[in-house]
Design a protein around this motif. Structure first.
Motif, PDB file in Angstrom:
ATOM      1  N   ALA A   1       0.816  -1.211   0.000  1.00  0.00           N
ATOM      2  CA  ALA A   1       0.000   0.000   0.000  1.00  0.00           C
ATOM      3  C   ALA A   1       0.854   1.267   0.000  1.00  0.00           C
ATOM      4  CB  ALA A   1      -0.941  -0.007   1.206  1.00  0.00           C
ATOM      5  N   ALA A   2       1.964   1.235   0.716  1.00  0.00           N
ATOM      6  CA  ALA A   2       2.832   2.415   0.761  1.00  0.00           C
ATOM      7  C   ALA A   2       3.425   2.707  -0.620  1.00  0.00           C
ATOM      8  CB  ALA A   2       3.947   2.200   1.781  1.00  0.00           C
ATOM      9  N   PHE A   3       3.839   1.686  -1.335  1.00  0.00           N
ATOM     10  CA  PHE A   3       4.414   1.889  -2.663  1.00  0.00           C
ATOM     11  C   PHE A   3       3.346   2.298  -3.669  1.00  0.00           C
ATOM     12  CE2 PHE A   3       7.574  -0.603  -0.457  1.00  0.00           C
ATOM     13  CZ  PHE A   3       8.757  -0.016  -0.870  1.00  0.00           C
ATOM     14  N   ALA A   4       2.130   1.791  -3.492  1.00  0.00           N
ATOM     15  CA  ALA A   4       1.028   2.215  -4.355  1.00  0.00           C
ATOM     16  C   ALA A   4       0.742   3.701  -4.163  1.00  0.00           C
ATOM     17  CB  ALA A   4      -0.220   1.384  -4.053  1.00  0.00           C
ATOM     18  N   GLU A   5       0.803   4.169  -2.910  1.00  0.00           N
ATOM     19  CA  GLU A   5       0.618   5.583  -2.638  1.00  0.00           C
ATOM     20  C   GLU A   5       1.730   6.419  -3.273  1.00  0.00           C
ATOM     21  OE1 GLU A   5      -0.948   9.154  -0.834  1.00  0.00           O
ATOM     22  OE2 GLU A   5      -1.737   7.250  -1.583  1.00  0.00           O
ATOM     23  N   ALA A   6       2.949   5.922  -3.231  1.00  0.00           N
ATOM     24  CA  ALA A   6       4.065   6.635  -3.857  1.00  0.00           C
ATOM     25  C   ALA A   6       3.875   6.720  -5.374  1.00  0.00           C
ATOM     26  CB  ALA A   6       5.387   5.948  -3.520  1.00  0.00           C
ATOM     27  N   ARG A   7       3.390   5.651  -5.970  1.00  0.00           N
ATOM     28  CA  ARG A   7       3.131   5.695  -7.421  1.00  0.00           C
ATOM     29  C   ARG A   7       2.021   6.688  -7.732  1.00  0.00           C
ATOM     30  NH1 ARG A   7       3.988   0.080  -6.691  1.00  0.00           N
ATOM     31  NH2 ARG A   7       1.746  -0.371  -6.648  1.00  0.00           N
TER      32      ARG A   7
ATOM     33  N   LEU B   1       9.089  -7.434  -1.506  1.00  0.00           N
ATOM     34  CA  LEU B   1      10.459  -7.505  -2.020  1.00  0.00           C
ATOM     35  C   LEU B   1      10.545  -8.391  -3.251  1.00  0.00           C
ATOM     36  CD1 LEU B   1      12.544  -7.873   1.274  1.00  0.00           C
ATOM     37  CD2 LEU B   1      12.291  -5.822  -0.124  1.00  0.00           C
ATOM     38  N   ALA B   2       9.855  -9.529  -3.218  1.00  0.00           N
ATOM     39  CA  ALA B   2       9.909 -10.460  -4.347  1.00  0.00           C
ATOM     40  C   ALA B   2       9.359  -9.805  -5.607  1.00  0.00           C
ATOM     41  CB  ALA B   2       9.133 -11.724  -4.018  1.00  0.00           C
ATOM     42  N   ALA B   3       8.248  -9.083  -5.481  1.00  0.00           N
ATOM     43  CA  ALA B   3       7.645  -8.428  -6.641  1.00  0.00           C
ATOM     44  C   ALA B   3       8.556  -7.348  -7.211  1.00  0.00           C
ATOM     45  CB  ALA B   3       6.293  -7.837  -6.253  1.00  0.00           C
ATOM     46  N   GLN B   4       9.368  -6.753  -6.350  1.00  0.00           N
ATOM     47  CA  GLN B   4      10.267  -5.681  -6.781  1.00  0.00           C
ATOM     48  C   GLN B   4      11.634  -6.193  -7.226  1.00  0.00           C
ATOM     49  OE1 GLN B   4      10.356  -3.247  -3.266  1.00  0.00           O
ATOM     50  NE2 GLN B   4       8.376  -2.279  -3.679  1.00  0.00           N
ATOM     51  N   GLY B   5      11.869  -7.502  -7.124  1.00  0.00           N
ATOM     52  CA  GLY B   5      13.181  -8.048  -7.445  1.00  0.00           C
ATOM     53  C   GLY B   5      14.243  -7.646  -6.457  1.00  0.00           C
ATOM     54  N   MET B   6      13.829  -7.424  -5.204  1.00  0.00           N
ATOM     55  CA  MET B   6      14.728  -6.861  -4.201  1.00  0.00           C
ATOM     56  C   MET B   6      15.112  -7.848  -3.105  1.00  0.00           C
ATOM     57  SD  MET B   6      16.087  -3.877  -3.968  1.00  0.00           S
ATOM     58  CE  MET B   6      16.095  -3.671  -2.189  1.00  0.00           C
ATOM     59  N   LEU B   7      14.993  -9.138  -3.358  1.00  0.00           N
ATOM     60  CA  LEU B   7      15.340 -10.110  -2.325  1.00  0.00           C
ATOM     61  C   LEU B   7      16.824 -10.046  -2.001  1.00  0.00           C
ATOM     62  CD1 LEU B   7      13.250 -13.183  -3.503  1.00  0.00           C
ATOM     63  CD2 LEU B   7      12.714 -11.586  -1.654  1.00  0.00           C
ATOM     64  N   ALA B   8      17.137 -10.190  -0.718  1.00  0.00           N
ATOM     65  CA  ALA B   8      18.537 -10.193  -0.291  1.00  0.00           C
ATOM     66  C   ALA B   8      19.215 -11.480  -0.726  1.00  0.00           C
ATOM     67  CB  ALA B   8      18.617 -10.056   1.230  1.00  0.00           C
TER      68      ALA B   8
ATOM     69  N   GLY C   1      10.376   0.478  -6.034  1.00  0.00           N
ATOM     70  CA  GLY C   1      11.162  -0.259  -5.048  1.00  0.00           C
ATOM     71  C   GLY C   1      12.645  -0.316  -5.329  1.00  0.00           C
ATOM     72  N   ARG C   2      13.167   0.569  -6.182  1.00  0.00           N
ATOM     73  CA  ARG C   2      14.593   0.544  -6.519  1.00  0.00           C
ATOM     74  C   ARG C   2      15.360   1.549  -5.660  1.00  0.00           C
ATOM     75  NH1 ARG C   2      15.586  -1.555 -11.964  1.00  0.00           N
ATOM     76  NH2 ARG C   2      13.675  -2.592 -12.647  1.00  0.00           N
ATOM     77  N   PRO C   3      16.254   1.091  -4.788  1.00  0.00           N
ATOM     78  CA  PRO C   3      16.992   2.012  -3.913  1.00  0.00           C
ATOM     79  C   PRO C   3      17.965   2.883  -4.707  1.00  0.00           C
ATOM     80  CG  PRO C   3      17.105  -0.257  -3.124  1.00  0.00           C
ATOM     81  CD  PRO C   3      16.596  -0.312  -4.521  1.00  0.00           C
ATOM     82  N   PHE C   4      18.033   4.167  -4.351  1.00  0.00           N
ATOM     83  CA  PHE C   4      18.964   5.051  -5.049  1.00  0.00           C
ATOM     84  C   PHE C   4      19.818   5.891  -4.104  1.00  0.00           C
ATOM     85  CE2 PHE C   4      14.905   7.325  -4.812  1.00  0.00           C
ATOM     86  CZ  PHE C   4      15.280   8.585  -4.330  1.00  0.00           C
ATOM     87  N   PHE C   5      19.564   5.830  -2.777  1.00  0.00           N
ATOM     88  CA  PHE C   5      20.434   6.487  -1.808  1.00  0.00           C
ATOM     89  C   PHE C   5      20.145   5.906  -0.440  1.00  0.00           C
ATOM     90  CE2 PHE C   5      21.505   9.910   1.242  1.00  0.00           C
ATOM     91  CZ  PHE C   5      22.868   9.972   0.975  1.00  0.00           C
ATOM     92  N   ALA C   6      21.188   5.802   0.394  1.00  0.00           N
ATOM     93  CA  ALA C   6      21.001   5.249   1.736  1.00  0.00           C
ATOM     94  C   ALA C   6      22.028   5.821   2.699  1.00  0.00           C
ATOM     95  CB  ALA C   6      21.117   3.717   1.702  1.00  0.00           C
TER      96      ALA C   6
ATOM     97  N   GLY D   1      18.522   4.866 -13.112  1.00  0.00           N
ATOM     98  CA  GLY D   1      19.669   4.072 -13.510  1.00  0.00           C
ATOM     99  C   GLY D   1      20.409   3.501 -12.320  1.00  0.00           C
ATOM    100  N   THR D   2      20.589   4.318 -11.277  1.00  0.00           N
ATOM    101  CA  THR D   2      21.259   3.840 -10.061  1.00  0.00           C
ATOM    102  C   THR D   2      20.463   2.725  -9.415  1.00  0.00           C
ATOM    103  OG1 THR D   2      22.247   6.014  -9.655  1.00  0.00           O
ATOM    104  CG2 THR D   2      22.064   4.507  -7.776  1.00  0.00           C
ATOM    105  N   GLY D   3      19.151   2.925  -9.266  1.00  0.00           N
ATOM    106  CA  GLY D   3      18.315   1.911  -8.649  1.00  0.00           C
ATOM    107  C   GLY D   3      18.302   0.617  -9.432  1.00  0.00           C
ATOM    108  N   GLY D   4      18.234   0.733 -10.757  1.00  0.00           N
ATOM    109  CA  GLY D   4      18.236  -0.472 -11.588  1.00  0.00           C
ATOM    110  C   GLY D   4      19.538  -1.240 -11.469  1.00  0.00           C
ATOM    111  N   ALA D   5      20.656  -0.516 -11.409  1.00  0.00           N
ATOM    112  CA  ALA D   5      21.958  -1.178 -11.291  1.00  0.00           C
ATOM    113  C   ALA D   5      22.077  -1.925  -9.967  1.00  0.00           C
ATOM    114  CB  ALA D   5      23.078  -0.142 -11.414  1.00  0.00           C
ATOM    115  N   ILE D   6      21.521  -1.340  -8.902  1.00  0.00           N
ATOM    116  CA  ILE D   6      21.598  -1.997  -7.595  1.00  0.00           C
ATOM    117  C   ILE D   6      20.754  -3.261  -7.565  1.00  0.00           C
ATOM    118  CG2 ILE D   6      20.894  -1.737  -5.179  1.00  0.00           C
ATOM    119  CD1 ILE D   6      21.873   1.152  -5.348  1.00  0.00           C
ATOM    120  N   VAL D   7      19.557  -3.204  -8.134  1.00  0.00           N
ATOM    121  CA  VAL D   7      18.710  -4.390  -8.188  1.00  0.00           C
ATOM    122  C   VAL D   7      19.383  -5.482  -9.010  1.00  0.00           C
ATOM    123  CG1 VAL D   7      16.516  -5.312  -9.012  1.00  0.00           C
ATOM    124  CG2 VAL D   7      16.570  -3.128  -7.796  1.00  0.00           C
TER     125      VAL D   7
END
Length: 623
Positions: A29-35, A471-478, A114-119, A154-160
């Motif tokens: 729901a949080a990501f849907a709100e962001a979209r 995470l699975a839907a975003q391809g972000m599994l550790a 769901g693509r991280p670009f800064f932390a 681009g940064t987020g995609g590279a990290i994923v």
């Protein structure tokens, strides 16, 4: 509008419910709100006993101006890392691309996809020590999102993509079951890391300003029967480490238990939170070392501080408390018992985490049997009942945790299934009640894959709920990790439970499961022993023929039973004749043909399920 966090099953989230920030809990729901708003997501990860999480909350999240900036340009998500360990692991892996100072609070900015670009971690309210102010960070991220969207994507995609590549490499590891020689070499390498001046692991003679952790997973590996026989000098490292910690400021001498870690290598200046994970495992270390006094201190902390009304154990006790109207980090713990009685104690995170309770249940059951402390075994039984009552969902799967007997929506991990099942196995052995072992078997069976096929020839055990769906839907599994840092990993925990069931005679399927889990990560564990202590401990259990002792006695206090409990064996089970029959009926072959001789208690001393002639006198049992 009521806060979205006010009904959370996490004390950490509830503590932020009154913030002026419009927090969202973790979920799609949080990501849907962001979209919908076309804004980035700020994911803030911490836990309720985290000192710097408290500091950032007071300085920034309780500030109306900061909240206005966050709410205007972001969807803010608050995550309890203890409730969602997969989320924490995934974002911690991505944060390494942006900062070397990993820790909590963890602050990650991600796209609506769901693509991280800064932390980063902690950000102060004003520029300090080379860190920008938190509002400066928010402004810079907002500007980048507005002006340089392509670069962010681009940064987020590279990290994923990098995460996916690491997962692929981890899955391609050589599968090898470590030999006795491999494990002895790993133990020797681990012992070489001993701080010979102050005990524990660290460089002797180095600067005092080096943090030092107990690393109970590694200590427990050094206490295995294999290490004691094949590398006895390495085994002595664990004895010295426990003695050093027990005699240092890391131990709370007033209320028992150990603090999280020391900020100096001589075990002084502790980080004062007291964790269930650390103390559960260190209770096992003390039991294996025969250190009754240290075991009593830890058990007292569990039974009188962390225990919840229903019997389960809370996750941790905070480092901070109120003293003279101000928040004090560690001030309570630096007082004497008399002075403490005049103060409100630091808060306990009452979240009952399934796997962590499994660690405590197992440790209390083993220590209670070893030191003849029946109250500890009873406490383990109450905790098991509490977890089975609150953390088992209607479909039979496990929840990660519960609060006030209300289960979390977060599913249990593989480590939860394994550690809780292993706790139930230890409880079954300590009480002689096969019902606990049957429950453990059900949990392990739920994690086993379907029969291998041509398409999935090497399917490995996994938690029934699968990975985190967002995470699975975003391809972000550790990346799949076998690392045992401050607690056993999923593969290690499930292997321990499977080995315990096999030792009780549940069948060769369980040994095969343990071998598969250990072999999958065996090579890296031998090469990096400090980070894989729990997995190496299971490898040690598989490398030697097991010793199993069953005593059938009408009275658990019979001298033969007392003698048996002091033996160096993988399993020591004391049962009544009726219980022995119940074990057999439940499908545990170790107890077949185990009976009394007339009225006399009988001990059956077995090696790899082949038993010596039964004995009826304590002197007939050799250590």
């Amino acid at each position: 509008m009521a806060s979205r966090l006010s009904e959370a099953t996490s004390p950490y989230l509830r503590a932020h419910a009154d913030n002026p920030v419009a927090w969202w809990p973790w979920g799609e729901a949080a990501f849907a709100e962001a979209r919908r708003r076309d804004v980035p997501v700020m994911v803030s990860i911490g836990y309720s006993t985290c000192h710097w999480c408290h500091v950032m909350a007071r300085e920034s999240f309780e500030d109306a101006a900061v909240a206005a900036d966050l709410d205007a340009g972001f969807v803010a998500v608050k995550v309890d890392r203890e409730e969602h360990p997969e989320v924490d692991a995934a974002y911690m892996a991505t944060a390494a691309a942006f900062t070397q100072n990993l820790g909590w609070p963890l602050t990650v900015f991600v796209t609506p996809a769901g693509r991280p670009f800064f932390a980063g971690t902690y950000f102060p309210p004003e520029p300090r020590g080379g860190l920008p102010a938190f509002r400066q960070v928010l402004a810079a991220v907002d500007e980048a999102w507005t002006e340089r969207r392509d670069q962010i994507e681009g940064t987020g995609g590279a990290i994923v993509d990098a995460l996916a590549e690491v997962r692929g490499v981890a899955g391609a590891e050589e599968h090898v079951l470590p030999s006795v020689d491999d494990l002895a070499a790993a133990a020797t390498a681990l012992a070489a890391r001993e701080d010979t001046e102050f005990g524990g692991f660290g460089a002797a003679g180095g600067a005092l300003e080096q943090p030092k952790f107990p690393v109970a997973t590694a200590l427990r590996f050094l206490q295995t029967r294999l290490v004691r026989t094949a590398a006895p000098d390495a085994a002595d490292v664990a004895v010295r480490a426990l003695a050093a910690m027990a005699g240092s400021d890391l131990a709370d001498r007033e209320e028992g238990g150990f603090f999280r870690y020391a900020t100096r290598r001589d075990w002084t200046v502790p980080h004062y939170e007291r964790m269930l994970t650390d103390n559960g495992q260190l209770l096992d270390v003390a039991t294996d070392a025969g250190d009754r006094a240290t075991a009593q201190g830890i058990a007292g902390f569990l039974l009188h501080v962390l225990v919840q009304d229903a019997g389960g154990f809370g996750a941790a006790q905070d480092s901070e408390s109120w003293i003279d109207g101000a928040r004090s980090e560690g001030g309570y713990y630096r007082r004497s018992a008399g002075e403490r009685s005049e103060l409100a104690p630091p808060a306990v995170d009452g979240k009952v985490v399934t796997g962590w309770n499994g660690l405590a249940i197992a440790a209390l059951a083993r220590a209670g049997a070893r030191f003849d402390e029946p109250d500890w075994v009873v406490a383990a039984e109450r905790a098991a009942a509490a977890v089975l009552g609150a953390n088992v969902l209607p479909d039979g799967t496990l929840s990660r945790a519960s609060l006030d007997e209300i289960p979390s929506r977060a599913p249990a991990t593989l480590a939860d299934y394994g550690a809780f099942a292993a706790g139930l196995v230890a409880l079954a052995v300590a009480t002689g009640d096969p019902a606990h072992a049957r429950a453990a078997r059900g949990l392990v069976d739920a994690c086993l894959p379907a029969e291998p096929t041509a398409a999935t020839p090497a399917a490995t055990p996994s938690a029934p709920g699968g990975p985190d769906r967002v995470l699975a839907a975003q391809g972000m599994l550790a990346p799949d990790s076998s690392g045992d840092g401050d607690e056993p990993s999923g593969p290690s925990a499930l292997a321990e439970a499977a080995i315990g069931l096999w030792l009780l005679g549940a069948g060769e399927t369980y040994r095969a499961t343990a071998e598969q889990l250990v072999a999958r990560h065996g090579a890296v564990a031998v090469a990096q022993p400090l980070a894989h202590g729990a997995l190496l401990r299971q490898a040690a259990s598989l490398a030697l023929p097991p010793r199993q002792v069953v005593v059938v006695a009408a009275d658990a206090g019979d001298p033969l039973s007392v003698r048996a409990r002091a033996l160096d064996a993988d399993i020591v089970a004391v049962v009544t004749p009726a219980q022995a029959a119940d074990w057999v009926a439940a499908g545990f072959a170790l107890f077949e043909e185990k009976t009394l001789r007339g009225e006399a208690a009988v001990a059956y001393d077995c090696t790899a399920f082949t038993c010596r002639l039964p004995v009826t006198e304590p002197d007939g049992l050799a250590n």
